[in-house]
Design a protein around this motif. Structure first.
Motif, short mmCIF file in Angstrom:
data_model
loop_
_atom_site.label_atom_id
_atom_site.label_comp_id
_atom_site.label_asym_id
_atom_site.label_seq_id
_atom_site.Cartn_x
_atom_site.Cartn_y
_atom_site.Cartn_z
N ILE A 72 -3.43 -6.18 4.60
CA ILE A 72 -3.86 -4.79 4.43
C ILE A 72 -4.44 -4.23 5.72
O ILE A 72 -4.10 -3.11 6.14
N TYR B 214 0.26 -8.57 -1.56
CA TYR B 214 -0.78 -8.39 -0.55
C TYR B 214 -1.48 -9.72 -0.32
O TYR B 214 -1.86 -10.43 -1.26
N PHE C 20 -2.06 -0.57 2.74
CA PHE C 20 -2.07 0.39 1.65
C PHE C 20 -1.15 1.58 1.96
O PHE C 20 -0.38 2.02 1.12
N GLY D 41 -4.73 -1.95 -4.63
CA GLY D 41 -3.46 -2.56 -4.26
C GLY D 41 -2.51 -2.68 -5.43
O GLY D 41 -1.32 -2.36 -5.33
N TYR E 139 -1.68 -9.90 -5.61
CA TYR E 139 -2.73 -9.69 -4.61
C TYR E 139 -3.45 -11.02 -4.43
O TYR E 139 -4.02 -11.56 -5.37
N SER F 238 -10.57 -2.95 -3.80
CA SER F 238 -9.34 -3.11 -3.01
C SER F 238 -8.25 -3.76 -3.85
O SER F 238 -7.07 -3.36 -3.78
N THR G 163 -4.64 -10.80 1.97
CA THR G 163 -5.65 -10.11 2.77
C THR G 163 -7.03 -10.73 2.64
O THR G 163 -7.30 -11.47 1.68
#
Length: 210
Positions: A55, A78, A63, A91, A99, A87, A80
């Motif tokens: 990210i 994602y 994003f 996402g 994520y 967050s 990150t």
């Protein structure tokens, strides 16, 4: 044909680690180190199957890139250091398939990638052993480029052996995973059985697995 994964990560050490492990797992990888380069990758690699995206990228962040991913229909995981709930929610609401937070376990990432590819219908897995190639998606077996006809159980057994290279599988494990639980008590189902002869013969002639 291998699945192609776009790795969008500004930390080159992490990017190299990701690419190395993904390639060892049988994927093709293409790396980008900032948001603008990631946008160019999306144009150049229309055959990509998914993206693993940090990210906090220089330029356009992960994003902001989601609009480009949605336009091309590319699934995204994602990966990150942003571990706050806000967050994660953002996402996933933007459209990410998954994520993950750093630090991460590579095996877990590989499993999640596999599940996303399967869920989105993009999984393309090829198993090879010297001059033999198996396309798991189409159930096609080629030897020296020529199609080999295997019966369903012969195919299942052959794929099982390839997927467990360098692992000794016992008779009961083979029976359970190929023939099913009902065959475990039948002593002569596997030994000398015609259904297994063809696929085992292919392996006997090609002992070294790539």
């Amino acid at each position: 044909m291998k699945n192609k994964i776009l790795v969008i990560e500004d930390d080159r050490a992490i990017s190299e680690l990701l690419c190395m492990n993904l390639e060892a797992a049988g994927y093709e990888t293409v790396a980008a180190y900032d948001g603008e380069e990631a946008q160019r990758l999306l144009l150049w690699h229309e055959d990509a199957d998914m993206a693993v995206v940090d990210i906090m990228l220089p330029g356009k962040d992960g994003f902001a890139l989601m609009e480009d991913f949605r336009t091309t229909g590319l699934p995204v995981i994602y990966l990150t250091a942003k571990d706050d709930v806000a967050s994660k929610v953002k996402g996933l609401k933007l459209g990410a398939e998954d994520y993950m937070v750093k630090p991460f376990e590579m095996l877990e990432l590989l499993v999640r990638i596999e599940k996303v590819l399967e869920r989105t219908g993009r999984a393309r897995k090829v198993l090879t052993i010297r001059n033999i190639m198996v396309d798991v998606q189409s159930h096609q077996v080629l030897k020296d480029g020529i199609s080999v006809n295997l019966k369903p159980m012969e195919y299942d057994l052959f794929v099982l052996l390839l997927q467990n290279k360098n692992i000794a599988l016992g008779r009961e494990e083979l029976l359970k995973r190929v023939w099913g639980e009902d065959y475990l008590g039948e002593c002569d189902t596997f030994a000398g059985g015609k259904k297994s002869a063809h696929s085992v013969g292919l392996l006997n002639n090609n002992q070294s697995v790539n």
